[in-house]
Scaffold this motif. Structure first.
Motif, PDB file in Angstrom:
ATOM      1  N   ALA A 178       0.805  -1.071  -0.070  1.00 45.69           N
ATOM      2  CA  ALA A 178       0.119  -0.119  -0.049  1.00 45.69           C
ATOM      3  C   ALA A 178       0.713   1.400  -0.070  1.00 45.69           C
ATOM      4  O   ALA A 178       1.891   1.286   0.595  1.00 45.69           O
ATOM      5  CB  ALA A 178      -0.888   0.083   0.987  1.00 45.69           C
ATOM      6  N   GLU A 179       0.399   2.295  -0.698  1.00 45.73           N
ATOM      7  CA  GLU A 179       1.290   3.444  -0.610  1.00 45.73           C
ATOM      8  C   GLU A 179       1.140   4.322   0.763  1.00 45.73           C
ATOM      9  O   GLU A 179       1.676   5.271   0.925  1.00 45.73           O
ATOM     10  CB  GLU A 179       0.876   4.453  -2.088  1.00 45.73           C
ATOM     11  CG  GLU A 179       1.215   3.816  -3.178  1.00 45.73           C
ATOM     12  CD  GLU A 179       1.318   4.738  -4.531  1.00 45.73           C
ATOM     13  OE1 GLU A 179       0.280   5.766  -4.127  1.00 45.73           O
ATOM     14  OE2 GLU A 179       1.822   4.298  -5.594  1.00 45.73           O
ATOM     15  N   PHE A 180      -0.088   4.182   1.074  1.00 48.84           N
ATOM     16  CA  PHE A 180      -0.600   4.937   2.321  1.00 48.84           C
ATOM     17  C   PHE A 180      -1.301   3.934   3.285  1.00 48.84           C
ATOM     18  O   PHE A 180      -1.914   2.827   3.001  1.00 48.84           O
ATOM     19  CB  PHE A 180      -1.739   6.051   2.112  1.00 48.84           C
ATOM     20  CG  PHE A 180      -1.275   6.974   1.063  1.00 48.84           C
ATOM     21  CD1 PHE A 180      -0.510   8.287   1.504  1.00 48.84           C
ATOM     22  CD2 PHE A 180      -1.380   7.082  -0.227  1.00 48.84           C
ATOM     23  CE1 PHE A 180       0.033   9.255   0.663  1.00 48.84           C
ATOM     24  CE2 PHE A 180      -0.861   8.044  -1.161  1.00 48.84           C
ATOM     25  CZ  PHE A 180      -0.223   9.157  -0.499  1.00 48.84           C
ATOM     26  N   ILE A 181      -0.901   4.229   4.545  1.00 47.88           N
ATOM     27  CA  ILE A 181      -1.437   3.207   5.687  1.00 47.88           C
ATOM     28  C   ILE A 181      -1.750   4.334   6.633  1.00 47.88           C
ATOM     29  O   ILE A 181      -1.382   5.285   6.907  1.00 47.88           O
ATOM     30  CB  ILE A 181      -0.572   2.346   6.504  1.00 47.88           C
ATOM     31  CG1 ILE A 181       0.911   3.178   6.918  1.00 47.88           C
ATOM     32  CG2 ILE A 181      -0.054   1.377   5.429  1.00 47.88           C
ATOM     33  CD1 ILE A 181       1.586   2.155   7.589  1.00 47.88           C
ATOM     34  N   SER A 182      -3.052   4.007   7.386  1.00 50.69           N
ATOM     35  CA  SER A 182      -3.786   4.774   8.325  1.00 50.69           C
ATOM     36  C   SER A 182      -3.186   4.418   9.814  1.00 50.69           C
ATOM     37  O   SER A 182      -3.107   5.455  10.598  1.00 50.69           O
ATOM     38  CB  SER A 182      -5.132   4.522   8.420  1.00 50.69           C
ATOM     39  OG  SER A 182      -5.606   3.193   8.831  1.00 50.69           O
ATOM     40  N   MET A 183      -2.651   3.262  10.181  1.00 48.85           N
ATOM     41  CA  MET A 183      -1.936   3.074  11.296  1.00 48.85           C
ATOM     42  C   MET A 183      -1.383   1.671  11.367  1.00 48.85           C
ATOM     43  O   MET A 183      -1.628   0.994  10.437  1.00 48.85           O
ATOM     44  CB  MET A 183      -2.956   2.979  12.465  1.00 48.85           C
ATOM     45  CG  MET A 183      -2.402   3.032  13.796  1.00 48.85           C
ATOM     46  SD  MET A 183      -3.456   2.881  15.257  1.00 48.85           S
ATOM     47  CE  MET A 183      -2.242   2.642  16.504  1.00 48.85           C
ATOM     48  N   ALA A 184      -0.428   1.517  11.889  1.00 49.55           N
ATOM     49  CA  ALA A 184       0.381   0.132  12.310  1.00 49.55           C
ATOM     50  C   ALA A 184       0.578   0.011  13.713  1.00 49.55           C
ATOM     51  O   ALA A 184       0.988   0.873  14.457  1.00 49.55           O
ATOM     52  CB  ALA A 184       1.539   0.162  11.194  1.00 49.55           C
ATOM     53  N   LYS A 185       0.701  -1.224  14.061  1.00 48.29           N
ATOM     54  CA  LYS A 185       1.230  -1.511  15.533  1.00 48.29           C
ATOM     55  C   LYS A 185       1.494  -2.800  15.907  1.00 48.29           C
ATOM     56  O   LYS A 185       1.077  -3.714  15.211  1.00 48.29           O
ATOM     57  CB  LYS A 185      -0.024  -1.191  16.596  1.00 48.29           C
ATOM     58  CG  LYS A 185       0.268  -1.163  18.060  1.00 48.29           C
ATOM     59  CD  LYS A 185      -0.759  -0.783  18.876  1.00 48.29           C
ATOM     60  CE  LYS A 185      -0.729  -0.754  20.461  1.00 48.29           C
ATOM     61  NZ  LYS A 185       0.563   0.373  20.737  1.00 48.29           N
TER      62      LYS A 185
END
Length: 401
Positions: free
Chosen positions: A292-299
């Motif tokens: 993905a070119e953009f992610i909203s969040m990762a954890k």
């Protein structure tokens, strides 16, 4: 000043935080008034999505919410706006404000550029990075919640910007992002580092040396990753594993424009997101670039092995041990949003780990639990809460007495 405003505009990322205790409520921030989307309120439900509660805390904006460690009944809010002024707030679990800390202080003459704050391991103090305008230094300070007493933990000559400080669970190591603004002929660029320093809460470190352009961090730091570029390498929200053996962070997508060598044209640069897991004992850094070119969040998971990120297609898990990734939530399979709700409300916003194989995540009007999130081919997402009247901005699982 334009540069300061630009820095303040970075890191406006809403997060979900998780504290692994037996009794828990889901606290969330919502925007109930469609005509005033900047107004936010605090709510909670239980883990079955029942027993809805509304708390007496009316704010203009909340950027990040973090529950206190060690079972302390506090919530830390990294940026909360009251009467057009920004504060760092500490509240109890009923929304009562216990400590209000100015993000910009004219009397003390400091400015908090960093929108990411974190708790000290004892759960009685929080730490934040700021610019000391009086002494022309970049600082990391701890603020005691009961007394309001401050202690400068780190101080570097201005030119450096310290951001996103985070203590390991045992309180013996401090992770920090450090930026150094430099000029090379006609172009300004940044030397940017993610580093760890051995430092306890009782220690302090001050360095008064002015560094040359070619110098990097002081020797007391161990640099994990360094980037020199005309764009920002922005690590978001350091996550320590429960045992302190792994440090995880990610860099979100960032679109920037910079002048070419002639200063007559702009070069567009899109930096794709990247996930990182650092093995503290071995000194090894693992990296992964999502499709993905953009992610909203990762954890990352409590063990530090797994990393889940959210994008427009759903949720994906990366196994840092095997370096394999797999889809765990397909946005298309979740179906259309509820009737009368805009399509963008169905986008996945935030996530957190319940344990090493289960996550919670939310859309603008729903909260889900996903079982077997770290088991390829066996994940299952179930809606546990729906509210089309409150735009859910962030959620956090909090231990209750």
């Amino acid at each position: 000043m334009n540069f300061l405003k630009f820095m303040l505009s970075l890191g406006l990322i809403i997060v979900i935080c998780f504290s692994s205790f037996a009794g828990q409520l889901i606290y969330f921030v919502g925007t109930p008034d469609a005509e005033e989307p900047s107004k936010t309120k605090l709510y909670s439900v239980d883990l079955e999505g029942k027993n809805f509660q509304k708390y007496d805390l009316d704010l203009s904006n909340i950027t990040q919410i973090i529950p206190a460690p060690k079972g302390q009944p506090y919530l830390l809010m990294s940026q909360a706006r009251i009467n057009d002024k920004d504060y760092i707030l500490v509240t109890d679990l009923k929304g009562k404000i216990l400590r209000k800390y100015d993000r910009i202080s004219e009397s003390v003459n400091y400015l908090c550029l960093d929108q990411k704050v974190s708790w000290a391991p004892d759960g009685k103090s929080f730490i934040v990075a700021r610019i000391n305008m009086k002494d022309a230094t970049s600082e990391v300070v701890s603020v005691n919640v009961p007394t309001g007493k401050e202690k400068v933990l780190m101080s570097l000559s201005l030119g450096f910007s310290l951001l996103n400080p985070s203590f390991s669970p045992d309180g013996n190591k401090l992770a920090v992002a450090c930026y150094y603004l430099q000029r090379n002929d006609s172009m300004a660029y940044m030397t940017q580092s993610v580093a760890i320093k051995d430092q306890k809460m009782t220690d302090s470190y001050t360095d008064e040396k002015l560094y040359d352009v070619g110098d990097k961090l002081p020797k007391v730091f161990k640099s994990i990753k360094t980037v020199k570029a005309g764009y920002f390498f922005m690590p978001n929200f350091f996550d320590w594993s429960d045992d302190g053996n792994y440090l995880s962070f990610y860099t979100a997508s960032y679109l920037s424009f910079m002048a070419d060598e002639t200063e007559k044209a702009l070069i567009k640069h899109l930096d794709k997101p990247n996930l990182y897991i650092y093995d503290v004992k071995l000194g090894q850094l693992l990296g992964f670039t999502p499709k993905a070119e953009f992610i909203s969040m990762a954890k990352s998971s409590p063990s530090g092995r797994y990393f889940v990120y959210l994008d427009l297609n759903g949720a994906t898990c990366w196994d840092g041990k095997t370096n394999q990734s797999f889809s765990i939530v397909n946005a298309l399979e979740m179906g259309p949003p509820p009737v009368g709700i805009p399509k963008y409300w169905s986008a996945l916003k935030c996530l957190d780990w319940v344990d090493n194989n289960k996550i919670v995540f939310n859309t603008k009007c729903q909260i889900f639990v996903c079982e077997n999130a770290a088991t390829q081919g066996k994940s299952k997402a179930t809606e546990i809460y729906l509210n089309t009247d409150i735009g859910i901005e962030s959620i956090v699982l909090v231990s209750t007495p």
